[in-house]
Design a protein around this motif. Structure first.
Motif, PDB file in Angstrom:
ATOM      1  N   VAL A  46       1.566  -3.225   4.134  1.00 38.95           N
ATOM      2  CA  VAL A  46       2.947  -2.761   4.272  1.00 38.95           C
ATOM      3  C   VAL A  46       3.279  -1.890   3.063  1.00 38.95           C
ATOM      4  O   VAL A  46       2.539  -1.862   2.064  1.00 38.95           O
ATOM      5  CB  VAL A  46       3.943  -3.944   4.350  1.00 38.95           C
ATOM      6  N   LEU A  47       4.375  -1.169   3.148  1.00 36.14           N
ATOM      7  CA  LEU A  47       4.824  -0.374   2.012  1.00 36.14           C
ATOM      8  C   LEU A  47       5.446  -1.269   0.954  1.00 36.14           C
ATOM      9  O   LEU A  47       5.834  -2.422   1.214  1.00 36.14           O
ATOM     10  CB  LEU A  47       5.836   0.665   2.488  1.00 36.14           C
ATOM     11  N   ASP A  48       5.555  -0.772  -0.276  1.00 35.58           N
ATOM     12  CA  ASP A  48       6.089  -1.552  -1.392  1.00 35.58           C
ATOM     13  C   ASP A  48       7.487  -2.076  -1.090  1.00 35.58           C
ATOM     14  O   ASP A  48       7.802  -3.243  -1.372  1.00 35.58           O
ATOM     15  CB  ASP A  48       6.129  -0.688  -2.668  1.00 35.58           C
ATOM     16  N   ALA A  49       8.338  -1.235  -0.551  1.00 35.94           N
ATOM     17  CA  ALA A  49       9.718  -1.643  -0.291  1.00 35.94           C
ATOM     18  C   ALA A  49       9.772  -2.785   0.717  1.00 35.94           C
ATOM     19  O   ALA A  49      10.577  -3.723   0.583  1.00 35.94           O
ATOM     20  CB  ALA A  49      10.524  -0.447   0.209  1.00 35.94           C
ATOM     21  N   ASP A  50       8.916  -2.729   1.738  1.00 31.92           N
ATOM     22  CA  ASP A  50       8.892  -3.799   2.739  1.00 31.92           C
ATOM     23  C   ASP A  50       8.398  -5.107   2.130  1.00 31.92           C
ATOM     24  O   ASP A  50       8.897  -6.190   2.457  1.00 31.92           O
ATOM     25  CB  ASP A  50       8.018  -3.394   3.913  1.00 31.92           C
ATOM     26  N   LEU A  51       7.389  -5.036   1.262  1.00 33.56           N
ATOM     27  CA  LEU A  51       6.900  -6.262   0.628  1.00 33.56           C
ATOM     28  C   LEU A  51       7.968  -6.862  -0.281  1.00 33.56           C
ATOM     29  O   LEU A  51       8.122  -8.102  -0.338  1.00 33.56           O
ATOM     30  CB  LEU A  51       5.620  -5.969  -0.162  1.00 33.56           C
ATOM     31  N   ASP A  52       8.706  -6.022  -0.994  1.00 36.83           N
ATOM     32  CA  ASP A  52       9.793  -6.540  -1.846  1.00 36.83           C
ATOM     33  C   ASP A  52      10.852  -7.254  -1.013  1.00 36.83           C
ATOM     34  O   ASP A  52      11.376  -8.294  -1.418  1.00 36.83           O
ATOM     35  CB  ASP A  52      10.431  -5.385  -2.630  1.00 36.83           C
ATOM     36  N   GLU A  53      11.147  -6.717   0.158  1.00 39.28           N
ATOM     37  CA  GLU A  53      12.158  -7.345   1.011  1.00 39.28           C
ATOM     38  C   GLU A  53      11.675  -8.678   1.575  1.00 39.28           C
ATOM     39  O   GLU A  53      12.454  -9.618   1.725  1.00 39.28           O
ATOM     40  CB  GLU A  53      12.512  -6.393   2.153  1.00 39.28           C
ATOM     41  N   ILE A  54      10.362  -8.772   1.853  1.00 43.34           N
ATOM     42  CA  ILE A  54       9.828  -9.997   2.462  1.00 43.34           C
ATOM     43  C   ILE A  54       9.586 -11.074   1.417  1.00 43.34           C
ATOM     44  O   ILE A  54       9.923 -12.247   1.618  1.00 43.34           O
ATOM     45  CB  ILE A  54       8.515  -9.678   3.213  1.00 43.34           C
ATOM     46  N   ALA A  55       9.000 -10.703   0.270  1.00 43.17           N
ATOM     47  CA  ALA A  55       8.570 -11.705  -0.717  1.00 43.17           C
ATOM     48  C   ALA A  55       9.586 -11.942  -1.819  1.00 43.17           C
ATOM     49  O   ALA A  55       9.552 -12.992  -2.465  1.00 43.17           O
ATOM     50  CB  ALA A  55       7.236 -11.271  -1.330  1.00 43.17           C
TER      51      ALA A  55
ATOM     52  N   GLY B  14      -1.730   4.494  13.775  1.00 47.63           N
ATOM     53  CA  GLY B  14      -1.771   5.305  12.564  1.00 47.63           C
ATOM     54  C   GLY B  14      -1.490   4.473  11.329  1.00 47.63           C
ATOM     55  O   GLY B  14      -1.198   3.271  11.394  1.00 47.63           O
ATOM     56  N   TRP B  15      -1.558   5.133  10.179  1.00 49.99           N
ATOM     57  CA  TRP B  15      -1.338   4.464   8.902  1.00 49.99           C
ATOM     58  C   TRP B  15       0.170   4.386   8.631  1.00 49.99           C
ATOM     59  O   TRP B  15       0.985   4.878   9.410  1.00 49.99           O
ATOM     60  CB  TRP B  15      -2.087   5.196   7.794  1.00 49.99           C
ATOM     61  N   LEU B  16       0.518   3.806   7.525  1.00 55.30           N
ATOM     62  CA  LEU B  16       1.920   3.591   7.161  1.00 55.30           C
ATOM     63  C   LEU B  16       2.605   4.912   6.839  1.00 55.30           C
ATOM     64  O   LEU B  16       2.019   5.793   6.193  1.00 55.30           O
ATOM     65  CB  LEU B  16       2.008   2.655   5.949  1.00 55.30           C
ATOM     66  N   THR B  17       3.824   5.036   7.292  1.00 50.03           N
ATOM     67  CA  THR B  17       4.659   6.190   6.955  1.00 50.03           C
ATOM     68  C   THR B  17       6.039   5.692   6.570  1.00 50.03           C
ATOM     69  O   THR B  17       6.490   4.622   7.017  1.00 50.03           O
ATOM     70  CB  THR B  17       4.783   7.156   8.149  1.00 50.03           C
ATOM     71  N   ARG B  18       6.715   6.462   5.739  1.00 53.17           N
ATOM     72  CA  ARG B  18       8.066   6.077   5.317  1.00 53.17           C
ATOM     73  C   ARG B  18       9.063   6.497   6.388  1.00 53.17           C
ATOM     74  O   ARG B  18       9.121   7.660   6.774  1.00 53.17           O
ATOM     75  CB  ARG B  18       8.430   6.736   3.988  1.00 53.17           C
ATOM     76  N   PRO B  19       9.854   5.563   6.917  1.00 56.10           N
ATOM     77  CA  PRO B  19      10.808   5.911   7.972  1.00 56.10           C
ATOM     78  C   PRO B  19      11.939   6.750   7.426  1.00 56.10           C
ATOM     79  O   PRO B  19      12.331   6.640   6.261  1.00 56.10           O
ATOM     80  CB  PRO B  19      11.305   4.539   8.458  1.00 56.10           C
ATOM     81  N   GLU B  20      12.466   7.606   8.274  1.00 55.46           N
ATOM     82  CA  GLU B  20      13.618   8.403   7.884  1.00 55.46           C
ATOM     83  C   GLU B  20      14.869   7.534   7.870  1.00 55.46           C
ATOM     84  O   GLU B  20      14.990   6.557   8.602  1.00 55.46           O
ATOM     85  CB  GLU B  20      13.806   9.566   8.869  1.00 55.46           C
TER      86      GLU B  20
ATOM     87  N   ALA C 141       0.842  -1.193   0.000  1.00 57.12           N
ATOM     88  CA  ALA C 141       0.000   0.000   0.000  1.00 57.12           C
ATOM     89  C   ALA C 141       0.876   1.240   0.000  1.00 57.12           C
ATOM     90  O   ALA C 141       2.076   1.178   0.275  1.00 57.12           O
ATOM     91  CB  ALA C 141      -0.927   0.007   1.212  1.00 57.12           C
ATOM     92  N   ALA C 142       0.256   2.371  -0.292  1.00 57.17           N
ATOM     93  CA  ALA C 142       0.963   3.643  -0.298  1.00 57.17           C
ATOM     94  C   ALA C 142       0.842   4.303   1.066  1.00 57.17           C
ATOM     95  O   ALA C 142       0.167   3.825   1.972  1.00 57.17           O
ATOM     96  CB  ALA C 142       0.395   4.548  -1.395  1.00 57.17           C
ATOM     97  N   THR C 143       1.521   5.438   1.207  1.00 59.01           N
ATOM     98  CA  THR C 143       1.480   6.154   2.483  1.00 59.01           C
ATOM     99  C   THR C 143       0.142   6.847   2.716  1.00 59.01           C
ATOM    100  O   THR C 143      -0.146   7.263   3.840  1.00 59.01           O
ATOM    101  CB  THR C 143       2.593   7.206   2.529  1.00 59.01           C
ATOM    102  N   ALA C 144      -0.676   6.956   1.679  1.00 58.48           N
ATOM    103  CA  ALA C 144      -2.031   7.512   1.820  1.00 58.48           C
ATOM    104  C   ALA C 144      -3.029   6.379   1.608  1.00 58.48           C
ATOM    105  O   ALA C 144      -2.950   5.658   0.611  1.00 58.48           O
ATOM    106  CB  ALA C 144      -2.273   8.624   0.800  1.00 58.48           C
TER     107      ALA C 144
END
Length: 786
Positions: free
Chosen positions: A202-211, A122-128, A106-109
């Motif tokens: 989860v965010l796209d980057a996290d899904l790429d890392e997991i799957a 809260g919803w997903l946010t991109r970590p610094e 999912a996206a941050t919005a």
């Protein structure tokens, strides 16, 4: 007719305060009923509420990677798409519990269609870059830890809360740590252990890392016409290709799954709705009747100058129908425009209500029904007004209060404060005149107490589950094959801190006599250490071949405690003696529980499928679950015992809001009773002032009378409410299969607060009319004698 209208207009100008009070009372009652309808719809339709708030999708298609989901937007009848989202099947672990979860990228919005409703966190946010996440327990989750939003049913199964760190195992078996950033609700099928997987975002980057590319795809379709679901599914599968569609989920499936909750909540709140309607009806009739009784002198004068009974009746009908229409219009308009701005759950319910089924019908039906009700009450009062004799002094010739009793005179002689004695005499003048106001004011208090009984019962499921049929807080299953390691496993489980008892168990499906249905036969505990079932009828297990059963099973078989039941298990008979009825929250109560030894008499090779753990009082199931996972090296699957209170959690806030609505109805009734009492006792107050009572004492009499009336109503209302509330909750428990015996009374301090609140409200409401009456001069009150 012209004379009637002119008199009605003149009467309105002469009694503007009374007319305003009738209009405001009608508006308040209508507003209360509409808010009650909004609360009932909000609580009894949880799935529909979530679907409307989230702008949910009617169809969810789960496809393989590469399917052209964007082509579905061009289908006729598809109003909007949610997604497509890349997905991956994973296993999520936390606090020793494990659940299958389908992660969606999912996206941050959050999306507009099929939007998850975040209820906590809260919803997903991109970590610094370079940030590190710290868990609630104080451990470092590591750099680059991603975030996940879990669907509510998954979060409950994992005991996960915002801030926790969960372990996610992807398709390749590698573990990953994710921080729970929020809990969300969606209008999709819920997670069930052993059934459908849950949902996480989860965010796209996290899904790429997991799957690592091993992903599928999900897309939601919101339709212009929900009735076209089956047809759209066929067209969508044709467009995508049947070989690319792995699973289809329809909105009817999710709604049917939540149907049990809807039915249960609907039955509970239907009773409150009928009671609130009756209380509002009495309040409206009382307000109109009080105004008619206050104008008996004017009516007598009209009869003396030539008005017929029909003209008098028509005059009151015209007046009060106009007041009713104005009040109903004001109340309905106020809720329609300002209801959503009320703080708290009431405002949220009013905002969501307009999108729920039945909103239009209630917004039209409740005001129309109220107008008809007020017209009936006005017609009766107008008919009584038409029968008033044209002799103004007749009213003065009638005693307005009971004569001074010997006890009252003795109390005054003992220097008991006159306000208390005279207030008692005014509050309880005669039997007939005492019962009516007490009964009218007691009705809202009865309903408030019934709501508190329901609240207390829900609290018991949370605070004392062992008394509500849930002695075991955790259920443990092992990935190791059963056999010689059973005894060793029990020792490991018993050695964990806060574990009080370990009961091995097994469940099998059994055919009832006649083989017309299937029930759950549960072997739990041993002959030497039987499972502590909550038995409310009969006795617990003591000997061989004994069993306890839930209410649903007794109703299914048509038997009672003490009967012998023969059932068939895997082609072999099992005969058990029902010695007790237990509270059974699972499977609609269609469960019969015996010992594991009794099942082994039929099948000596039977081994435990699970172990039920009874914890020490005050133990935290989450901490025990984590300790179990550590002690067993991650080979255990730990589940929390399902609690019916989880399904009824929305009812808690609605009960609180309903109490506020009933309190508003009670306040309207109370103001009517106080104003009527002050007017009816005008001559008595005049006499008291004439014999030397001070204005403060006059006001104290009025306040004391109101307080004593409220006290009597509160005592009667709480007693009847406790009795009727316990009966209602037990009847609901019996009909749902859980069984009677689950109702719990509110605590004495809570009931004392209800009584004190009613008395305090009456005292405060009586202060203004008491002060105004006490300041009136003798000359101002001479007209009350006519």
């Amino acid at each position: 007719m012209r004379a009637t209208l002119r008199w009605a207009h003149a009467d309105f100008r002469a009694h503007r305060g009374e007319a305003l009070s009738v209009v405001l009372a009608s508006a308040g009652i209508i507003a209360s009923l509409l808010l009650a309808g909004a609360l009932f719809s909000y609580a009894a339709n949880p799935w529909q509420r979530i679907f409307n708030q989230s702008h949910g999708a009617h169809i969810w298609l789960h496809t393989r990677a590469g399917a052209d989901a964007d082509a579905l937007a061009g289908l006729d009848g598809v109003a909007a798409l949610s997604g497509p989202y890349r997905t991956a099947a994973t296993t999520v672990e936390a606090h020793g519990a494990r659940a299958g979860v389908t992660l969606r990228a999912a996206a941050t919005a959050p999306p507009e269609t099929g939007r998850p409703l975040v209820t906590s966190g809260g919803w997903l946010t991109r970590p610094e870059a370079g940030t590190r996440t710290r868990t609630r327990t104080g451990t470092d989750a590591g750099a680059g830890t991603g975030a996940v939003v879990l669907e509510a049913s998954v979060a409950r199964a994992l005991w996960a809360e915002p801030g926790d760190t969960v372990r996610v195992t992807g398709p390749d078996g590698a573990p990953h740590a994710l921080r729970v950033s929020g809990i969300a609700e969606v209008a999709e099928p819920r997670y069930h252990p052993g059934g459908a997987s849950g949902i996480g975002w989860v965010l796209d980057a996290d899904l790429d890392e997991i799957a690592h590319g091993a992903t599928g795809q999900s897309v939601g379709l919101r339709l212009a016409d929900p009735d076209d679901t089956d047809f759209i599914v066929q067209r969508a599968v044709t467009v995508l290709g049947a070989d690319r569609v792995a699973q289809v989920t329809k909105w009817q499936q999710a709604r049917a799954e939540a149907g049990g909750d809807d039915r249960l909540l609907g039955q509970v709140f239907a009773v409150f709705g009928l009671g609130a309607l009756l209380a509002a009806a009495l309040a409206a009739a009382g307000a109109i009747g009080a105004r008619v009784r206050g104008q008996l002198r004017d009516i007598a004068i009209l009869k003396a100058v030539g008005f017929t009974p029909g003209q008098v009746a028509r005059g009151f009908l015209v007046q009060h129908l106009a007041f009713a229409l104005l009040g109903v219009t004001l109340g309905t308009t106020a809720i329609a425009l300002l209801g959503a701005r009320i703080p708290g759950r009431i405002g949220e319910a009013a905002a969501v209500w307009q999108d729920l089924p039945g909103h239009t019908g209630l917004m039209i039906g409740v005001p129309c029904g109220a107008v008809l009700l007020i017209a009936a009450a006005t017609g009766l009062s107008a008919w009584r007004a038409g029968r008033v004799p044209p002799v103004p002094v007749a009213r003065a010739a009638l005693p307005s209060a009971a004569p001074m009793t010997a006890l009252s005179r003795r109390a005054l002689g003992m220097r008991v404060p006159p306000a208390l004695v005279l207030g008692w005499r005014a509050a309880f003048p005669r039997r007939g005149r005492t019962l009516v106001p007490v009964a009218r004011l007691a009705l809202p208090l009865v309903l408030i107490t019934v709501a508190l009984v329901a609240w207390s019962t829900l609290d018991q499921f949370r605070s004392r589950p062992a008394q509500m049929g849930l002695p075991a807080a955790l259920t443990v299953r092992t990935e190791q094959p059963a056999g010689a390691a059973d005894a060793e496993l029990e020792k490991v489980l018993a050695a964990v801190p806060d574990v009080a008892e370990v009961h091995p168990g097994a469940e099998v499906a059994a055919l009832v006599p006649g083989q017309t249905g299937t029930i759950t036969l549960r072997g739990l505990g041993t002959a030497g250490s039987p499972y502590p079932s909550t038995v409310v009828e009969g006795r617990p297990l003591e000997g061989p071949d004994e069993a306890v059963a839930g209410q649903g099973l007794l109703d299914l078989l048509g038997v009672r405690v003490g009967a012998w039941v023969r059932m068939t298990v895997e082609g072999r008979p099992q005969i058990l003696h029902l010695v007790g009825r237990s509270i059974e929250p699972e499977s609609g109560g269609r469960v019969i529980t015996t010992t594991l030894d009794a099942l082994r008499e039929r099948d000596p090779a039977l081994r435990p499928d699970f172990h039920a753990l009874v914890l020490h009082k005050g133990a935290d199931p989450r901490a025990v679950s984590a300790a179990l996972a550590t002690a067993a090296g991650g080979t255990l699957e730990v589940r929390e015992t399902p609690n019916p209170a989880d399904r009824l959690e929305p009812a808690r806030a609605v009960i609180a809001a309903l109490i506020a609505v009933l309190a508003l109805i009670g306040l309207t009734e109370l103001l009517t009773l106080i104003s009527t009492g002050v007017r009816d006792r005008g001559r008595d107050l005049l006499a008291l002032k004439a014999i030397g009572l001070t204005p403060r004492q006059i006001g104290s009499v009025i306040v004391t009378a109101a307080g004593l009336t409220a006290l009597a109503s509160a005592v009667v209302g709480t007693v009847l409410g406790v009795l009727s509330g316990s009966w209602l909750v037990d009847a609901q428990g019996a009909s749902s299969g859980i069984g009677a015996g689950i109702a719990r009374f509110p605590s004495a301090p809570v009931l004392s607060v209800v009584v004190a609140g009613a008395v305090l409200g009456a005292v405060l409401a009586a202060l203004v009319p008491a002060t105004r009456t006490a300041r009136r001069r003798l000359a101002d009150s001479l007209s009350d004698t006519l």
